[in-house]
Every structure is written in C-alpha cells, then in structure tokens.
Design a protein around this motif. Structure first.
Motif, PDB file in Angstrom:
ATOM      1  N   THR A  94      -1.460   2.126  14.714  1.00 47.94           N
ATOM      2  CA  THR A  94      -2.723   2.853  14.866  1.00 47.94           C
ATOM      3  C   THR A  94      -3.175   3.424  13.526  1.00 47.94           C
ATOM      4  O   THR A  94      -4.349   3.327  13.162  1.00 47.94           O
ATOM      5  N   ILE A  95      -2.246   3.998  12.786  1.00 51.87           N
ATOM      6  CA  ILE A  95      -2.579   4.553  11.470  1.00 51.87           C
ATOM      7  C   ILE A  95      -3.056   3.461  10.526  1.00 51.87           C
ATOM      8  O   ILE A  95      -4.053   3.626   9.827  1.00 51.87           O
ATOM      9  N   VAL A  96      -2.355   2.329  10.504  1.00 53.73           N
ATOM     10  CA  VAL A  96      -2.766   1.221   9.634  1.00 53.73           C
ATOM     11  C   VAL A  96      -4.160   0.737  10.012  1.00 53.73           C
ATOM     12  O   VAL A  96      -5.011   0.515   9.146  1.00 53.73           O
TER      13      VAL A  96
ATOM     14  N   PHE B 142       6.824   2.290  16.811  1.00 53.07           N
ATOM     15  CA  PHE B 142       6.056   1.735  17.914  1.00 53.07           C
ATOM     16  C   PHE B 142       4.751   2.498  18.076  1.00 53.07           C
ATOM     17  O   PHE B 142       4.755   3.709  18.261  1.00 53.07           O
ATOM     18  N   GLY B 143       3.662   1.783  17.992  1.00 48.24           N
ATOM     19  CA  GLY B 143       2.367   2.362  18.325  1.00 48.24           C
ATOM     20  C   GLY B 143       1.691   3.147  17.230  1.00 48.24           C
ATOM     21  O   GLY B 143       0.680   2.725  16.699  1.00 48.24           O
TER      22      GLY B 143
ATOM     23  N   THR C 217       0.827  -1.206   0.000  1.00 43.94           N
ATOM     24  CA  THR C 217       0.000   0.000   0.000  1.00 43.94           C
ATOM     25  C   THR C 217       0.861   1.255   0.000  1.00 43.94           C
ATOM     26  O   THR C 217       0.656   2.158  -0.797  1.00 43.94           O
ATOM     27  N   GLY C 218       1.847   1.313   0.896  1.00 46.27           N
ATOM     28  CA  GLY C 218       2.708   2.491   0.964  1.00 46.27           C
ATOM     29  C   GLY C 218       4.112   2.228   0.442  1.00 46.27           C
ATOM     30  O   GLY C 218       4.731   3.075  -0.171  1.00 46.27           O
ATOM     31  N   SER C 219       4.631   1.038   0.721  1.00 44.91           N
ATOM     32  CA  SER C 219       5.974   0.629   0.288  1.00 44.91           C
ATOM     33  C   SER C 219       7.037   1.653   0.674  1.00 44.91           C
ATOM     34  O   SER C 219       7.889   2.026  -0.134  1.00 44.91           O
ATOM     35  N   ASP C 220       7.000   2.092   1.919  1.00 46.81           N
ATOM     36  CA  ASP C 220       7.935   3.112   2.382  1.00 46.81           C
ATOM     37  C   ASP C 220       9.385   2.649   2.329  1.00 46.81           C
ATOM     38  O   ASP C 220      10.269   3.417   1.965  1.00 46.81           O
ATOM     39  N   PHE C 221       9.641   1.398   2.695  1.00 53.94           N
ATOM     40  CA  PHE C 221      11.021   0.914   2.660  1.00 53.94           C
ATOM     41  C   PHE C 221      11.561   0.938   1.232  1.00 53.94           C
ATOM     42  O   PHE C 221      12.685   1.372   0.999  1.00 53.94           O
TER      43      PHE C 221
ATOM     44  N   GLU D 190      -7.542   0.862   7.643  1.00 57.89           N
ATOM     45  CA  GLU D 190      -8.330  -0.335   7.315  1.00 57.89           C
ATOM     46  C   GLU D 190      -9.820  -0.124   7.548  1.00 57.89           C
ATOM     47  O   GLU D 190     -10.652  -0.789   6.951  1.00 57.89           O
ATOM     48  N   GLU D 191     -10.169   0.819   8.423  1.00 56.48           N
ATOM     49  CA  GLU D 191     -11.576   1.117   8.711  1.00 56.48           C
ATOM     50  C   GLU D 191     -12.214   2.013   7.653  1.00 56.48           C
ATOM     51  O   GLU D 191     -13.434   2.142   7.600  1.00 56.48           O
TER      52      GLU D 191
END
Length: 157
Positions: free
Chosen positions: A148-150, A143-144, A96-100, A154-155
């Motif tokens: 939470t964002i993911v 961490f955290g 979805t984001g592929s940040d790495f 998803e919602e």
C-alpha cells in the motif's frame, strides 16, 4: 570468481544509461572477471539468475533494491532446489529505499564490497500460496501495508 550482475533498470525510479556506465566503470576499477545482463521484467530477473547459476557463476550481484533482491533470490532455485548451493548473493543499494541492504551492510558504497566483504548468513523463508505457487524471501516478509505504501508513493509527483 565468476560473477554475474543482474541489473534491474526500473529500480530506484529507473537507472539511466549514464548510471549504468558509472556502475560499469566503478566495477571495472574493482574487478575484471564479471558479466552483466539488463533485465526486462520480474520474470526475466528470475530467469537470468537461474541461467547465470547454471552457467557456473559463483556470485550473483543484484543491482537494484528490495524487489530486485526478492526476484534474484527466487532465481537461485529451480524445482524447489538450489541451483548452486555454493553460490553467493551480493546486494546493492540501487533501489528507492534499499532497506535490506541497510540491514546487512554498514558500507554506504556497495562497490567497496566487491573486494572487501564477508559472507553473512540470512534467514530464508517460503510463502505457499493457495494456487500451488510459492515464493522465497530473505530476512523479512510484509503483508499489505508495504505494498500500500509503495502504491501510494508511486502516485506522488
């Protein structure tokens, strides 16, 4: 070079059968010596990576996003030891984001990296949990807030 594609069909909101066919065709246009497996779970990603390395694969291609990469990295190890210290990891931007992927590659098309890439070293870390469990990570850990964002994403519709 013997290569194994570890494909996460759930990444990028679900890779469809037609997308898998596109991937196979583009890969076949670049290289001829490879195999692939479609994984069923996070644990299966780790297991299939370990199996591929034990079978002598020299390169593992993580087809998915950041989560897929995380689990593939953990599959490079068995009993806290690298299964094949000479093996390399190739990452894709099928998540979805592929940040790495964005941090290590300037190429928008990961298929180009199959024949035109260079190995880059990245940082490897380990997180030890209270229950004697540990996990490896590359380049960054969060961490955290990321989880939470993911979960919030998803919602969304």
């Amino acid at each position: 070079m013997k290569r194994k594609f570890i494909i996460n069909p759930k990444s990028g909101k679900g890779i469809t059968t037609s997308k898998l066919n596109i991937i196979k065709n583009k890969v076949l246009a670049q290289i001829d010596n490879f195999d692939y497996v479609i994984t069923k779970s996070k644990e299966d990603i780790i297991h299939q990576t370990q199996k591929a390395l034990e079978e002598g694969n020299e390169q593992i291609i993580a087809v998915g996003g950041d989560g897929t990469i995380h689990h593939v990295v953990n599959g490079f190890f068995n009993s806290n030891k690298l299964i094949n210290p000479e093996a390399s990891l190739m990452v894709t931007n099928e998540g979805t984001g592929s940040d790495f992927y964005k941090t290590v590659s300037s190429s928008r098309n990961w298929y180009d990296l199959l024949t035109n890439s260079q190995i880059k070293e990245v940082d490897l870390g380990i997180i030890n949990f209270d229950d004697n469990h540990h996990e490896y990570f590359i380049n960054m850990a969060s961490f955290g807030i990321s989880a939470t964002i993911v979960n919030k994403k998803e919602e969304l519709p």
